[in-house]
Structures are given as structure tokens and as C-alpha cells.
Enzyme design. Structure first.
Site, mmCIF file in Angstrom:
data_model
loop_
_atom_site.group_PDB
_atom_site.id
_atom_site.type_symbol
_atom_site.label_atom_id
_atom_site.label_comp_id
_atom_site.label_asym_id
_atom_site.label_seq_id
_atom_site.Cartn_x
_atom_site.Cartn_y
_atom_site.Cartn_z
ATOM 1 N N CYS A 1 0.829 -1.204 0.000
ATOM 2 C CA CYS A 1 0.000 0.000 0.000
ATOM 3 C C CYS A 1 0.865 1.257 0.000
ATOM 4 O O CYS A 1 0.480 2.283 -0.556
ATOM 5 C CB CYS A 1 -0.955 -0.001 1.187
ATOM 6 N N HIS B 1 -1.817 1.445 7.462
ATOM 7 C CA HIS B 1 -2.228 1.323 6.064
ATOM 8 C C HIS B 1 -2.084 2.666 5.377
ATOM 9 O O HIS B 1 -2.364 3.713 5.958
ATOM 10 C CB HIS B 1 -3.677 0.851 5.995
#
Length: 837
Positions: free
Chosen positions: A285, A827
Site C-alpha cells: 500500500c 495502512h
């Protein structure tokens, strides 16, 4: 902020793309050398791309269809030398490479979105049609000196074949194709009709080509009544759209209103141009969010949608022979194809790992670090400089800053010249001053991004306990602010000012751990970053003596019951007491100094009696206790009468403390015996129960931590800081660290100079990195401070010291790479600014 960033780019998709890829069938699918080819209405493409941006005129063909079969179309393409005789009509098409088509489509989409913002377009569905692929066989007919394109029903879907029949039906009139892709011209490179990539070395009779057909209506009339677009004078809008990004304005050609020929067609609008997801390959990510930010940087997109291959530097030893740039360009084009499914960037990740091996595998990394390496890698692959000249760096020697800065910039561009430099690189003015000889050195260095600290990381709040040795003052808790990367000198300076330290006093800073001195901070260059928030720090306020004066450290012990072993044991309590004296010769000197240090903790007579009343065993051994109590109080009172010294009789009266020299085995100190002459005496003091009742030992046990978060910190108002404050903290003058000293050419040795950075030249695309991750030797931390960042007008004009640069240094925020979570796990996502639907 979320309302203005209307489209959220997510990188977590489980589906993969299944759309067809155009390739010559004998080529490897991983070869980045070929582009997909698109067949477009010429009028549409001409208006969308603009006259001056086509990369040169193409080859014009007149198409004749003479197919006698119901299942096959034969098209003869004859070159037209006299282009002036060709009348412009709806039967003209353009054959263009994918990049050029995507760039035109992007402008078309940007314009439509801008017009919808103005309210000029009332038909949201009448925007862009779908694509459909045609499998075509191409060969050269040497008898007629023309190309022959064969479209077979067996190799195409029935509906697509019928559309092709309708497009090239000769009953509608002449068809003309402009080839701007250069693909058809390859067949006429030599008299054998070979393609340059023909590995077998034999003439190619037929070459398969997958042609993407775009923007064609279901039927054509012979009189041209279904013109793709009306006369421009009738279709120009009253408002001209513009897209403003990072100080630049890209004018979008005003065209295509609701009178577009696509209105009412069965094609669906393409609403998600450029809004394509990237699959998470496993902790990627961080990479996906950085890619999405670059994939929506307007001028970078236009560059990679154009003919960027001609700028690839295959000779640069610092690059990757163009592999990284080709992989990025191919990935970016996939992201901008209309209706694209989420993409797995495996090939790009592999190429990136070859350039920066630390990103190989599937571990977690920092998005800013990835972005820095990616921009550097793209720059090296696209560097227009093939042979880098050597330029000796010259000192300013009093010359004007403008002259020196321009010289540095010319030297930099002589070795570094790429689209990345054009868009993303600026220039610092760096000033170093030697603290000894005051030599000033000024250099002008390039930068790719601004890595800004948060002010909470530059200033630190520390809570300490100041302990006096005058026999009068109780310990005081003091909170001071110091530089985050400061030294012991900064801390002592702040403490000295706060407690009004006298000239004959000094501060000795120590860390207390388990009731002992764990570490003494004596070196002025000791870094404050080594002190943790959980540590307990004290500063002893002691008299200045010469270096021969011994340092005496008293550690407290008392007798406690060990229930597990059913016996009494000595256990440490409180914090150590420290003093520095001119001399200590015997045990009486030790006792006198200790009584002086604990005198501020002595309770009043009423408090002592209250303590005895609470003790159920207070009447046991009453006569013996009273005798000891009187003797001790007499010693304390005598000491109070003379705070600097006590008589020998007074000292003899206090016999309920026992003193031991600390070591492997504690040695009891005999009061009338001499002591060894050493620079530091570590002494253990054993407290009796009676002495514990006479002194307020609670004060000895209360030491605060350096920083203690409030219990209900989550309910406090969120800390906020302006991005301008972050920039000011970055540009503030500060001394270099001991590990980063500057070699002074005058002193001829490294010096801890002061450094000052200034903004001299700003890039068109400004990359700002907020340093939220804090590291030191012992722990890591993530700062959650809210940064107030202007979305539409970041004005840095007042921070640029060079007054003759661009008239405006204003920026628009268009992309954000965000990290959620902490250092242990989190994230990354990306937000990009696009026009609202």
C-alpha cells in the site's frame, strides 16, 4: 477536506484486468517497446489533441473496400501525396498510439467535467463511448503498392465485425485514415516489406494487429449527415475550462457541447477516467499510494502519455537502461485507460526493486522513501544528459547571491536534465557559519522535496525534579521546554534560568532508576533525545568546588518484612541525595552532611506525635524510645540553629542512622574512624523505624516522569499546527550535530557550525513530506498532530528569499498520501483532487 477531494483512490482490489492488449502477435507481452493502436474519428481527435501537439503530420491513406465475401473485409490503403484535395468529412479517421489517445481523452474528460461544473452540459451520459477491439491482418500488396487490411469474421466477435462492415462500407463514400502511430509506415521501410523486429529475417506476409476502435457511431450516412461534431463556431462554449495545478494553468480546448453527435447514442459515459485501483500485492500500500499521487500529476501524466520513449537514456550508469521509466509509463497508461479494472503492478514493483533493492520482497516501508527513490530512478532513466561534464564548485567569495545561485543551477542542469528536474526540483540557499573563526560559506543546492518537521518534534517539554543541597529548600518539580534534538547544555540553560541559579552553584543532572543513580549526564554534548519520556530525571543544585572535591551520593535503605521468606530484609527507597564538599575525613563528616541534606524533610513536633499516635506499638520500649527521640530531636534542633555546621556533641546525639560504604559487601562506617580519600563516595544510609516517623519520606519517594500524558488526553482538543509553522521550523537556524560537523577551510578542522536554509527557487510541482515518524536510540513514535494545510492557496512567496523568481509561488493541493495507524502496523491510502461529477 474530503468534500473537495471528491474521488478516493483505493489500492485494495481483488479483481484483475481482463481487457485485451494490443501486440504484434510474435512479440512478448512484457515488451514495452510497442504501443496499442487506436482508430478514432479524425475531427474528434484533432479538436481534443490540438493542432500544435500531434508530434508531426501523419501518413494519409485513401481506403477502398472491395470485399466480395460476407465473412471477410479487404481494405486497400493507398498513400495520398496531395492532401489538399481531400475534403474534410466524417469519413476521416486517425490511427494513433495509445499514449496520444489517452492524452486527448484526458483533456476531453477534463473539459467535460469543467463544463458540468459550469452547468453547460445537461446530458451526463453523452460523454464518451466504449472501445471495441478488431483483429486485423495487414500485408503489403506490391502489385498496387498499397497496404491490405483483412478483417475476418472468424477472428472477431460478430457484433464487432458488423460495426467494421458499417464503418468501411464504400456506399457511404470515401474513407480516409491518417496514420499518426507510424505503424503502417513500417511496411514500406524496404522492398522486402519486413518489420524491423522480424527475428527470423524473412519477409512478413501477414502481421496480426489488434486495433482498438473508439468513438464511432452505429451507422454512417452517405451525405455525412452524422458528422461527429458540428462546425466549431457553433459548438464553442461560452466558458473556457481550465485546470490549475501547482502554480500552472493548462487550458483545455473548449469543444463538444450537448450538440455532440454522441448524444442519444447507446454508448455509456465513462465516468472513471484515471480512477483505477492498484491491487495490494502484500504490504504494498505504501507503493500504491505514491503511484496514485504521481499518476494524477497533470504534466507528468501528459509526459508519459506522449512519446516519452525518445527521452530515455540507455547509457546512464546510474539508471536502469530505461526499464523503470518504461515500466512506470506502461503502468500509468493502464491506469488511464477508460473502464479499466484494478491493476496488479507486479512488473513495476520488480523493476523498482532492481533499482532500489530495499523495496524487494513484501515488507512494510515508508511511502515518502519510496517516492524519493522512484523520482530519482525516473530522473536517471530520463536524463537528457548523455555525458555529464565536470564542474568545480566555486566559493561565493563575496559575489552576489543571484550570480552564485545561477552558476550552481547551470552546473546542476548541465548534469541533470529531465522531466523530473523540470517539474519537481527547486533550490536551497545553505548558509554555514563557523563558531570559532566566523567563516561564512554559502552554497545553493537542489532539492526534490521539502521534509518538514512538526513543531512538536522540534520543541520538547521535560519535567524534572530540582533538589537543593542548602539544607533549607525542599525538592521542586520544574517543567521546561528544550529543543527536541538539543543537548545537555540546552537543558541546563533552561533549568538555570527557571530556578535562578547563582554563580557559585552548578547543576548535576542524573537519571534515577530503582532508587539509584542510573546515569550521570556530565558531557555538555549529551543528546536530550536519549532521555525517554518514561525516565525520571533529577537535577542536583550543588555548590561549585574544585575538581578535587569529592562527590558524595547517599542511597536510602530501610528494613522491610519479606513475607515469602518470613524474615526482614533491607530495601532501597526514595531517591539518592547528592552533595559535593570540600573534604570528608571521617564518619562524623558523613553524618553531618547527611543530616544537613535531609533537614528540609524533618516534620514538626505535632506531625511526629501524630505519627506515633497512629502506631499501635508506640508504648513498647517507651523509656528507650523517649531517650532516643530526645537525643535525635536535640541533634536536629542543634543543626537548625546552625545550618552550615553542627557541633560534634549534636552529631553524637543522632545515633539511629547507620552508614555503609556501598560495594560488593557494604562496609559499616565507624563515625570516629577515618575514610579513604576518593573522588566519589557512594554511601548506603540505613533508616530505623523511628527516623522514618520523624521525616516526611513521601517527598523522597515522589519523582515525576519526564513526560506524563494526561489520563483523559483523548478528550482534549486535538493539537493543531499550521503548515507555515512547520516550514518555519525547517528553515530555522540551528547548530549541526556532533556527528555532522562541517570542515572549516579557515580553521582547517571540523567545526560544529550553525546552519541556515532558505528557499531560493521553488519547483512547479512541490512535494511536501511531513515528518510524523520520530526515532531515537530507545524508542519510536508517530505524531498525530493535525496539520492545517490550505487546499486552494498555499502561498510561499514570503519564504522565498530570491525576489526575482516567478511572480507567484502559490500552490494547489491535489494529491495526498496518508498513513493510518501506528508504527507497529497501519495502512497507506491516497486522495487525489479531480473534478466533481
Amino acid at each position: 477536506m474530503d468534500t473537495l477531494f471528491s474521488d478516493y483512490i483505493s489500492d485494495d482490489f481483488d479483481s484483475s484486468s481482463s481487457r485485451p492488449h494490443r501486440r504484434f502477435l510474435q512479440d512478448d507481452d512484457r515488451d514495452f517497446g510497442h504501443e496499442r493502436v487506436y482508430l478514432l474519428p479524425y475531427r474528434w481527435w484533432s479538436e481534443a489533441e490540438g493542432e500544435g501537439e500531434r508530434g508531426g503530420e501523419g501518413v494519409l491513406y485513401t481506403v477502398a473496400c472491395n470485399s466480395d465475401s460476407d465473412c471477410e473485409i479487404l481494405l486497400h490503403l493507398r498513400k495520398e501525396e496531395d492532401r489538399q484535395k481531400i475534403r474534410f468529412s466524417a469519413r476521416q479517421y486517425a490511427l494513433v498510439p495509445e499514449g496520444i489517445w489517452l492524452r486527448a481523452l484526458k483533456r476531453y474528460n477534463d473539459f467535460n467535467n469543467a463544463m458540468k461544473d459550469f452547468g453547460s452540459l445537461s446530458h451526463a451520459e453523452d460523454c464518451l463511448p466504449d472501445l471495441f477491439p478488431l483483429q486485423v491482418k495487414i500485408f503489403v500488396s506490391w502489385e498496387t503498392s498499397s497496404l491490405v487490411a483483412k478483417i475476418s469474421q472468424k477472428e472477431n466477435v460478430a457484433d464487432f465485425y458488423e460495426k467494421a462492415c458499417d464503418i468501411f462500407n464504400s456506399a457511404y463514400g470515401s474513407v480516409h485514415i491518417w496514420d499518426f502511430s507510424g505503424q503502417t509506415n513500417q511496411f514500406f521501410l524496404n522492398d522486402k516489406g519486413r518489420l524491423p523486429n522480424d527475428s527470423a529475417g524473412q519477409p512478413v506476409k501477414e502481421v496480426f494487429l489488434e486495433l482498438q476502435v473508439h468513438g464511432l457511431p452505429n451507422s454512417m450516412s452517405s451525405d455525412g449527415g452524422s458528422e461527429m461534431i458540428l462546425d466549431r463556431s457553433q459548438t464553442e462554449c461560452s466558458h473556457s475550462g481550465s485546470v490549475i495545478m501547482n502554480g500552472s494553468t493548462d487550458n483545455v480546448i473548449p469543444f463538444v457541447t450537448e450538440t455532440n453527435y454522441l448524444r442519444g447514442s447507446s454508448y455509456k459515459a465513462i465516468r472513471s477516467l484515471g480512477l483505477t485501483g492498484l491491487q495490494n500485492l502484500g504490504n504494498t500500500c505504501f507503493m500504491n499510494s505514491a503511484i496514485q499521487c504521481l499518476a494524477h500529476t497533470p504534466k507528468l501524466v501528459d509526459f508519459f502519455l506522449g512519446d516519452y520513449r525518445k527521452e530515455i537514456n540507455y547509457e546512464n550508469p546510474l539508471g536502469m537502461n530505461g526499464e523503470l521509466a518504461l515500466a512506470f509509463g506502461d503502468l500509468l497508461r493502464k491506469l488511464w485507460v477508460p473502464g479499466a479494472m484494478p491493476i496488479a503492478p507486479r512488473i513495476f514493483k520488480m523493476k523498482l526493486a532492481n533499482f532500489a533493492p530495499q523495496f524487494s520482497g513484501y515488507g512494510q516501508h515508508d511511502s515518502q522513501e519510496l517516492l524519493a527513490f522512484l523520482l530519482d530512478g525516473l530522473h536517471e532513466d530520463l536524463n537528457r544528459v548523455k555525458r555529464k561534464p565536470y564542474h568545480e564548485v566555486k566559493d561565493a567569495d563575496g559575489r552576489p547571491d543571484e550570480e552564485v545561485a545561477e552558476e550552481y543551477w547551470r552546473n546542476h542542469l548541465a548534469r541533470n536534465d529531465s522531466i523530473i528536474v523540470d517539474l519537481c526540483q527547486g533550490q536551497f540557499r545553505s548558509t554555514l557559519v563557523c563558531p570559532i573563526c566566523k567563516k561564512v560559506s554559502i552554497t545553493f543546492d537542489p532539492f526534490m522535496y521539502l521534509s518538514l518537521p512538526l513543531p512538536s518534534t522540534t520543541i520538547r517539554t521535560m519535567t524534572l525534579t530540582v533538589i537543593s543541597t542548602d539544607g533549607i529548600t525542599l525538592p521542586a518539580t520544574i517543567t521546561v521546554t528544550v529543543p527536541e534534538q538539543g543537548t545537555l547544555t540546552d537543558l541546563i540553560g533552561a533549568l538555570s534560568a527557571f530556578c535562578s541559579l547563582r554563580d557559585d552553584e552548578s547543576l548535576l543532572v542524573a537519571e534515577i532508576f530503582k532508587n539509584k543513580i542510573f546515569r550521570l549526564y556530565e558531557d555538555p554534548s549529551d543528546l536530550l533525545s536519549e532521555i525517554r519520556d518514561q525516565d525520571k530525571i533529577v537535577a542536583y543544585r550543588i555548590q561549585k568546588y574544585n575538581e578535587a572535591s569529592p562527590l558524595v551520593v547517599f542511597v536510602q535503605e530501610r528494613l522491610v518484612e519479606n513475607t515469602a521468606k518470613e524474615r526482614f530484609e533491607n530495601k532501597l527507597f526514595g531517591f539518592p541525595l547528592v552533595t559535593r564538599v570540600s573534604s570528608i575525613s571521617c564518619g562524623y563528616d558523613v553524618q553531618r552532611e547527611f543530616l544537613k541534606l535531609i533537614k528540609p524533610f524533618l516534620m514538626s513536633n505535632e506531625d511526629i506525635l501524630d505519627e506515633y499516635d497512629k502506631d499501635d506499638g508506640v508504648h513498647k520500649r517507651q523509656s528507650e524510645d523517649d531517650e532516643l527521640d530526645d537525643a535525635t530531636n536535640s541533634a536536629a534542633i542543634g543543626s537548625d540553629a546552625d545550618s552550615n555546621s553542627g557541633t560534634e556533641d549534636d552529631i553524637h546525639l543522632s545515633t539511629d542512622f547507620e552508614f555503609y560504604l556501598q560495594g560488593i559487601e557494604n562496609v559499616k562506617i565507624i563515625l570516629n574512624k577515618p575514610l579513604p580519600v576518593i573522588r566519589r563516595l557512594d554511601i548506603v544510609v540505613l533508616w530505623s523505624d523511628k527516623m522514618l516517623k520523624m521525616y516526611d519520606t513521601y517527598l523522597l519517594d515522589s519523582l515525576p516522569e519526564v513526560f506524563k500524558p494526561q489520563l483523559f488526553a483523548s478528550k482534549r482538543m486535538q493539537e493543531s499546527v499550521s503548515i507555515y509553522k512547520c516550514l518555519e521550523a525547517f528553515l530555522k537556524e540551528e547548530p549541526l550535530g556532533p556527528e555532522d560537523m562541517w570542515y572549516c577551510p579557515t580553521c582547517k578542522k571540523p567545526q560544529q557550525a550553525t546552519k541556515k536554509l532558505d528557499l531560493w527557487r521553488l519547483p512547479e510541482i512541490l512535494v511536501v513530506h511531513l515528518k510524523r515518524f520520530s526515532y531515537n536510540k530507545y524508542f519510536k513514535n508517530k505524531l498525530e498532530t493535525f496539520v492545517d494545510f490550505p487546499i486552494n492557496d498555499l502561498d510561499l512567496t514570503t519564504y522565498v528569499v530570491h525576489g526575482n523568481t516567478r511572480s507567484s509561488n502559490r500552490y494547489v493541493l491535489y494529491a495526498i498520501s496518508c498513513h493510518y495507524g501506528g508504527l507497529g502496523g497501519g495502512h497507506y491510502t491516497a486522495f487525489v483532487r479531480v473534478s466533481t461529477s
